[in-house]
Design an enzyme around this catalytic site. Structure first.
Site, mmCIF file in Angstrom:
data_model
loop_
_atom_site.group_PDB
_atom_site.id
_atom_site.type_symbol
_atom_site.label_atom_id
_atom_site.label_comp_id
_atom_site.label_asym_id
_atom_site.label_seq_id
_atom_site.Cartn_x
_atom_site.Cartn_y
_atom_site.Cartn_z
ATOM 1 N N ALA A 7 0.853 -1.200 0.000
ATOM 2 C CA ALA A 7 0.000 0.000 0.000
ATOM 3 C C ALA A 7 0.884 1.243 0.000
ATOM 4 N N GLY A 8 0.518 2.225 -0.797
ATOM 5 C CA GLY A 8 1.330 3.435 -0.813
ATOM 6 C C GLY A 8 0.655 4.566 -1.563
ATOM 7 N N ILE A 9 1.088 5.771 -1.249
ATOM 8 C CA ILE A 9 0.548 6.968 -1.902
ATOM 9 C C ILE A 9 1.699 7.943 -2.190
ATOM 10 N N PHE B 163 13.394 14.974 -6.771
ATOM 11 C CA PHE B 163 12.857 16.343 -6.693
ATOM 12 C C PHE B 163 11.353 16.268 -6.402
ATOM 13 N N GLN C 89 9.865 15.044 -3.721
ATOM 14 C CA GLN C 89 9.407 13.850 -2.991
ATOM 15 C C GLN C 89 10.152 13.671 -1.657
ATOM 16 N N TYR D 89 8.008 11.180 0.371
ATOM 17 C CA TYR D 89 7.989 9.831 -0.218
ATOM 18 C C TYR D 89 9.380 9.178 -0.120
ATOM 19 N N GLY E 157 11.550 0.817 -10.028
ATOM 20 C CA GLY E 157 11.683 2.106 -10.702
ATOM 21 C C GLY E 157 10.296 2.587 -11.096
HETATM 22 N N1 CAA Z 1 15.943 18.963 -10.625
HETATM 23 C C1 CAA Z 1 16.211 20.273 -10.467
HETATM 24 N N2 CAA Z 1 15.310 21.249 -10.657
HETATM 25 C C2 CAA Z 1 14.097 20.872 -11.026
HETATM 26 C C3 CAA Z 1 13.750 19.523 -11.214
HETATM 27 C C4 CAA Z 1 14.736 18.557 -11.016
HETATM 28 N N3 CAA Z 1 14.500 17.260 -11.162
HETATM 29 N N4 CAA Z 1 12.466 19.461 -11.576
HETATM 30 C C5 CAA Z 1 12.006 20.735 -11.608
HETATM 31 N N5 CAA Z 1 13.005 21.579 -11.295
HETATM 32 C C6 CAA Z 1 12.928 23.033 -11.236
HETATM 33 C C7 CAA Z 1 12.191 23.559 -12.459
HETATM 34 O O1 CAA Z 1 13.088 23.727 -13.512
HETATM 35 C C8 CAA Z 1 11.628 24.870 -11.954
HETATM 36 O O2 CAA Z 1 12.647 25.819 -11.961
HETATM 37 P P1 CAA Z 1 12.307 27.372 -12.186
HETATM 38 O O3 CAA Z 1 11.351 27.761 -11.087
HETATM 39 O O4 CAA Z 1 13.640 28.003 -12.096
HETATM 40 O O5 CAA Z 1 11.683 27.431 -13.558
HETATM 41 C C9 CAA Z 1 11.286 24.561 -10.490
HETATM 42 O O6 CAA Z 1 12.117 23.440 -10.124
HETATM 43 C C10 CAA Z 1 9.836 24.182 -10.294
HETATM 44 O O7 CAA Z 1 9.542 23.043 -11.106
HETATM 45 P P2 CAA Z 1 8.076 22.594 -11.460
HETATM 46 O O8 CAA Z 1 7.478 23.605 -12.412
HETATM 47 O O9 CAA Z 1 8.101 21.183 -11.918
HETATM 48 O O10 CAA Z 1 7.353 22.729 -10.064
HETATM 49 P P3 CAA Z 1 5.910 22.344 -9.696
HETATM 50 O O11 CAA Z 1 5.667 22.914 -8.346
HETATM 51 O O12 CAA Z 1 4.961 22.636 -10.805
HETATM 52 O O13 CAA Z 1 5.980 20.742 -9.620
HETATM 53 C C11 CAA Z 1 6.490 18.618 -8.713
HETATM 54 C C12 CAA Z 1 6.675 20.105 -8.568
HETATM 55 C C13 CAA Z 1 5.011 18.243 -8.659
HETATM 56 C C14 CAA Z 1 7.187 17.957 -7.539
HETATM 57 C C15 CAA Z 1 7.069 18.150 -10.045
HETATM 58 O O14 CAA Z 1 8.371 18.595 -10.140
HETATM 59 C C16 CAA Z 1 7.094 16.624 -10.166
HETATM 60 O O15 CAA Z 1 6.081 15.991 -10.464
HETATM 61 N N6 CAA Z 1 8.257 16.005 -9.968
HETATM 62 C C17 CAA Z 1 8.438 14.563 -10.150
HETATM 63 C C18 CAA Z 1 8.138 13.824 -8.894
HETATM 64 C C19 CAA Z 1 8.157 12.369 -9.192
HETATM 65 O O16 CAA Z 1 9.061 11.823 -9.820
HETATM 66 N N7 CAA Z 1 7.153 11.689 -8.711
HETATM 67 C C20 CAA Z 1 7.024 10.276 -8.940
HETATM 68 C C21 CAA Z 1 5.576 9.845 -8.708
HETATM 69 S S1 CAA Z 1 5.354 8.128 -9.029
HETATM 70 C C22 CAA Z 1 6.239 7.405 -7.823
HETATM 71 O O17 CAA Z 1 6.600 7.977 -6.845
HETATM 72 C C23 CAA Z 1 6.542 5.918 -7.964
HETATM 73 C C24 CAA Z 1 7.954 5.661 -7.688
HETATM 74 O O18 CAA Z 1 8.248 5.239 -6.597
HETATM 75 C C25 CAA Z 1 8.953 5.784 -8.745
HETATM 76 P P1 NAP Z 2 -1.559 2.209 -6.926
HETATM 77 O O1 NAP Z 2 -2.100 1.532 -8.130
HETATM 78 O O2 NAP Z 2 -2.045 3.562 -6.581
HETATM 79 O O3 NAP Z 2 -1.757 1.223 -5.674
HETATM 80 C C1 NAP Z 2 -1.613 1.620 -4.354
HETATM 81 C C2 NAP Z 2 -2.691 0.937 -3.549
HETATM 82 O O4 NAP Z 2 -2.510 1.211 -2.150
HETATM 83 C C3 NAP Z 2 -4.072 1.455 -3.931
HETATM 84 O O5 NAP Z 2 -4.950 0.369 -4.125
HETATM 85 C C4 NAP Z 2 -4.445 2.284 -2.726
HETATM 86 O O6 NAP Z 2 -5.811 2.438 -2.507
HETATM 87 C C5 NAP Z 2 -3.775 1.515 -1.597
HETATM 88 N N1 NAP Z 2 -3.722 2.334 -0.392
HETATM 89 C C6 NAP Z 2 -3.322 3.622 -0.317
HETATM 90 N N2 NAP Z 2 -3.453 4.068 0.935
HETATM 91 C C7 NAP Z 2 -3.949 3.037 1.668
HETATM 92 C C8 NAP Z 2 -4.310 2.893 3.023
HETATM 93 N N3 NAP Z 2 -4.185 3.884 3.909
HETATM 94 N N4 NAP Z 2 -4.819 1.721 3.438
HETATM 95 C C9 NAP Z 2 -4.973 0.709 2.572
HETATM 96 N N5 NAP Z 2 -4.634 0.764 1.266
HETATM 97 C C10 NAP Z 2 -4.134 1.937 0.816
HETATM 98 O O7 NAP Z 2 0.018 2.327 -7.040
HETATM 99 P P2 NAP Z 2 1.125 1.273 -7.434
HETATM 100 O O8 NAP Z 2 1.952 1.913 -8.446
HETATM 101 O O9 NAP Z 2 0.560 -0.060 -7.658
HETATM 102 O O10 NAP Z 2 1.981 1.262 -6.081
HETATM 103 C C11 NAP Z 2 2.067 0.159 -5.224
HETATM 104 C C12 NAP Z 2 3.288 0.349 -4.328
HETATM 105 O O11 NAP Z 2 4.458 0.362 -5.138
HETATM 106 C C13 NAP Z 2 3.290 1.656 -3.551
HETATM 107 O O12 NAP Z 2 3.808 1.434 -2.257
HETATM 108 C C14 NAP Z 2 4.229 2.529 -4.345
HETATM 109 O O13 NAP Z 2 4.813 3.520 -3.554
HETATM 110 C C15 NAP Z 2 5.213 1.505 -4.832
HETATM 111 N N6 NAP Z 2 5.957 1.913 -6.017
HETATM 112 C C16 NAP Z 2 5.299 2.234 -7.173
HETATM 113 C C17 NAP Z 2 6.039 2.609 -8.272
HETATM 114 C C18 NAP Z 2 5.411 3.000 -9.576
HETATM 115 O O14 NAP Z 2 6.137 3.546 -10.417
HETATM 116 N N7 NAP Z 2 4.131 2.733 -9.810
HETATM 117 C C19 NAP Z 2 7.429 2.668 -8.182
HETATM 118 C C20 NAP Z 2 8.043 2.346 -6.998
HETATM 119 C C21 NAP Z 2 7.292 1.953 -5.923
HETATM 120 P P3 NAP Z 2 -6.513 3.811 -3.056
HETATM 121 O O15 NAP Z 2 -6.585 3.620 -4.533
HETATM 122 O O16 NAP Z 2 -7.835 3.812 -2.363
HETATM 123 O O17 NAP Z 2 -5.626 4.932 -2.616
#
Ligand code: CAA
Ligand code: NAP
Length: 249
Positions: A92-94, A151, A153, A156, A187
């Site tokens: 589970a994760g968000i 960046f 996170q 997270y 990844g």
């Molecule tokens: N390194 C350095 N600088 C960065 C950067 C980076 N990686 N990314 C953005 N910046 C800079 C931008 O260039 C910008 O600079 P300026 O203000 O000088 O123009 C500034 O930081 C703001 O950037 P954003 O416009 O992107 O800022 P925002 O507030 O609109 O968005 C954010 C912020 C939502 C965190 C966005 O950057 C983002 O989505 N980042 C990626 C986060 C990510 O990888 N999430 C993964 C989700 S899935 C997951 O987590 C699964 C997993 O385990 C892999």
């Molecule tokens: P996902 O499809 O969003 O699955 C996450 C699940 O966790 C959802 O079913 C969610 O339910 C449940 N959950 C969230 N909060 C909970 C809570 N408080 N109690 C019980 N269940 C809860 O995402 P996913 O990509 O499969 O991710 C699964 C795991 O892998 C996460 O821990 C994530 O951080 C990890 N991970 C994902 C990636 C990726 O790229 N996808 C990469 C690295 C690691 P709701 O839908 O109701 O929120």
């Protein structure tokens, strides 16, 4: 590989990676219980039907893993209904991505509670049973971003790095008792979690992955199945990266 007749619990079991893990462990012969958030209760019937169509009978129990009461009552209910848990996959994760400048304490707490504290809340109720029966497999789904940071996170990455600290510490406690504790660090994987990212940010990240693509949930399930296998008796405290080469160290 085999998990024949083992009871496996997958938290976040209805999610993208969770579903693939449930299916794979069922294929390996385990009896599988998926846990879901109470807010997902309306999806359970359709989800179970979809798994049945793929040949897997998966039970579902709802509970919020992010609170001590929620995690504990969920696991106690599972043990009462299905018996002692042999394999636990903490999946589970968000995300609540935002920069430090904008991050609220609610966003910080939600991610730490759901991704990290939940692992303690859910593991504790089944730990003694695993030790007493002399068998257990605990697999924590962390992230590449817990290994290298990302960046936007801080919440997270801190939670995911903490998960592996938990795995390493608990691995010592289980080592002489037949209970292994490991981490899988995916990844970027194609699920709802990555679909929620801004397109431009996601595309830029994918462009930097040496394999030039995101991973599939089944590729994570493969790593989980290896660690859950009856025969994986000597791997503990490990962090298995499954990231297409995004972070090689
Ligand atoms: N390194 C350095 N600088 C960065 C950067 C980076 N990686 N990314 C953005 N910046 C800079 C931008 O260039 C910008 O600079 P300026 O203000 O000088 O123009 C500034 O930081 C703001 O950037 P954003 O416009 O992107 O800022 P925002 O507030 O609109 O968005 C954010 C912020 C939502 C965190 C966005 O950057 C983002 O989505 N980042 C990626 C986060 C990510 O990888 N999430 C993964 C989700 S899935 C997951 O987590 C699964 C997993 O385990 C892999
Ligand atoms: P996902 O499809 O969003 O699955 C996450 C699940 O966790 C959802 O079913 C969610 O339910 C449940 N959950 C969230 N909060 C909970 C809570 N408080 N109690 C019980 N269940 C809860 O995402 P996913 O990509 O499969 O991710 C699964 C795991 O892998 C996460 O821990 C994530 O951080 C990890 N991970 C994902 C990636 C990726 O790229 N996808 C990469 C690295 C690691 P709701 O839908 O109701 O929120």
């Amino acid at each position: 590989m085999s998990c024949k007749d083992k009871l496996a619990v997958v938290t976040g079991g209805l999610g993208g990676i969770g579903t693939a893990v449930c299916l794979r462990l069922a294929e390996e012969g385990a009896k599988v219980v998926a846990t879901c958030h109470p807010a997902e209760a309306d999806q359970v019937d359709a989800w179970k039907k979809a798994q049945q169509e793929q040949g897997a009978q998966v039970e579902v129990v709802a509970g919020d893993v992010s609170t001590p009461e929620g995690g504990e009552s969920l696991m106690n209910e599972i043990v009462e209904k299905f018996g002692q848990v042999d394999i636990l996959v903490n999946c589970a994760g968000i995300t609540r991505d935002t920069t430090m400048k904008k991050m609220t304490s609610d966003q910080w707490d939600a991610v730490i509670d759901t991704n990290l504290s939940s692992v303690f809340y859910v593991t504790r109720p089944v730990w003694t049973g695993m030790v007493e029966q002399g068998f257990g497999r605990i697999i924590n789904i962390s992230s590449v971003n817990g290994q290298r940071g990302q960046f936007g996170q801080t919440n997270y990455s801190a939670a995911k790095a903490g998960m592996h600290g938990f795995s390493m510490a608990l691995a010592y406690e289980g080592a002489a008792k037949g209970v292994t504790v490991n981490t899988v660090s995916p990844g970027y994987i194609e699920t709802a979690m990555t679909a929620a990212m801004r397109d431009d940010v996601r595309e830029a990240i994918v462009g930097g992955i040496p394999m030039r693509r995101m991973g599939q949930p089944e590729e994570i399930a493969q790593a989980v199945a290896f660690l859950a296998d009856d025969a994986s008796t000597y791997v503990t405290g490990a962090n298995l990266p499954v990231n297409g080469g995004l972070f090689i160290h």
